[in-house]
Design an enzyme around this catalytic site. Structure first.
Site, short mmCIF file in Angstrom:
data_model
loop_
_atom_site.label_atom_id
_atom_site.label_comp_id
_atom_site.label_asym_id
_atom_site.label_seq_id
_atom_site.Cartn_x
_atom_site.Cartn_y
_atom_site.Cartn_z
N GLN A 52 0.76 -1.15 0.24
CA GLN A 52 -0.02 -0.10 0.17
C GLN A 52 1.00 1.36 0.17
O GLN A 52 0.69 2.34 -0.96
CB GLN A 52 -0.96 -0.07 1.12
N THR A 83 -11.86 -4.81 4.54
CA THR A 83 -11.06 -3.42 4.63
C THR A 83 -11.48 -2.57 3.71
O THR A 83 -11.82 -3.03 2.61
CB THR A 83 -9.40 -3.75 4.57
N ASN A 84 -11.65 -1.36 3.94
CA ASN A 84 -12.10 -0.35 3.08
C ASN A 84 -11.18 -0.13 2.06
O ASN A 84 -11.36 0.01 0.79
CB ASN A 84 -12.57 1.00 3.50
N CYS A 197 -12.91 3.39 7.42
CA CYS A 197 -11.69 2.46 7.77
C CYS A 197 -12.33 1.30 8.66
O CYS A 197 -13.05 1.80 9.70
CB CYS A 197 -10.73 2.92 8.12
N THR A 198 -12.11 0.16 8.40
CA THR A 198 -12.86 -0.94 9.49
C THR A 198 -12.34 -0.55 10.93
O THR A 198 -12.97 -1.40 11.63
CB THR A 198 -12.68 -2.28 8.77
#
Length: 235
Positions: A52, A83-84, A197-198
């Site tokens: 990422q 996960t977003n 965001c999770t």
């Protein structure tokens, strides 16, 4: 009951929440000793986070696609990417599957529209707040235009997610920082908050606000359970 496939571990702190929500929702619906049928692939998050940070999204997508194919082959009837941020790879993952992938932005959009919220604030990783894969999906598919915090605020939101929440650290100081960021956004017209965001729901909750809060982890899990139990009754 259909089997839910879950790509987790990104981070495992929020994957724990997914597991609790999926099982709790099934038990609430069916009662007794019922729980969810789940197949999960939990990643080591450190290599994913490195991809990422280096914007190596195609490499990350290959990892998720490979894992998703294995979950489908093992018997999953649907898929969640827990996960977003990694929904940046969602189209590639869905293209490799014959089972449905529940996109976290789509299920969140339905809740936003139902609430009447018109300008929600998006709190998420820097990738989700600054790139267009998530915001554009909300805008183009659902007519929802989100707002995001200012640059320094985005930096703080992102730092707290990776350096604290993903590592199990829940800080009152960081919670207060989030609340101040939200108040600033409200002064600029925000009328809701997307926990984009999770992990965000580990720090703040609907109880902290008098405007709608959209917990994407909870909404995502609910969509999967609705699908898993469609046509199912307690035995």
């Amino acid at each position: 009951m259909k089997t839910i496939g879950l790509l987790g571990g990104m981070s495992w702190e929020s994957t724990v929440t997914y597991y609790q929500l999926l099982n709790g929702m099934v038990r609430e619906r069916l009662g007794g000793l019922h729980s969810a049928e789940i197949l999960m692939r939990s990643f080591d998050f450190a290599p994913i986070a490195e991809l990422q940070a280096e914007a190596r999204w195609s490499e990350a997508a290959k990892l998720l696609v490979k894992a998703a194919i294995r979950l489908e082959a093992a018997g999953a009837d649907c898929l969640l990417i827990g996960t977003n941020t990694m929904h940046i790879c969602a189209d590639e993952v869905q293209a490799a599957l014959s089972i449905p992938l529940f996109h976290i932005a789509d299920v969140t959009a339905e809740a936003i529209k139902a609430s009447g919220c018109r300008k929600p604030l998006l709190l998420a990783t820097r990738f989700t707040m600054e790139q267009d894969f998530y915001k554009a999906r909300l805008r183009e598919r659902h007519g929802i235009e989100v707002c995001v915090p200012e640059q320094q605020e985005r930096d703080d939101v992102h730092r707290i997610i990776y350096e604290e929440l993903c590592q199990g650290v829940i800080s009152p100081v960081s919670k207060n920082r989030y609340l101040r960021i939200i108040e600033t956004a409200r002064a600029r017209g925000a009328d809701g908050i997307i926990f984009g965001c999770t992990e965000v729901g580990l720090l703040i909750s609907q109880d902290d606000f008098d405007i709608p809060a959209f917990n994407t982890t909870q909404l995502h899990a609910q969509a999967a359970v609705d699908f898993a139990l469609s046509g199912d009754t307690a035995r």
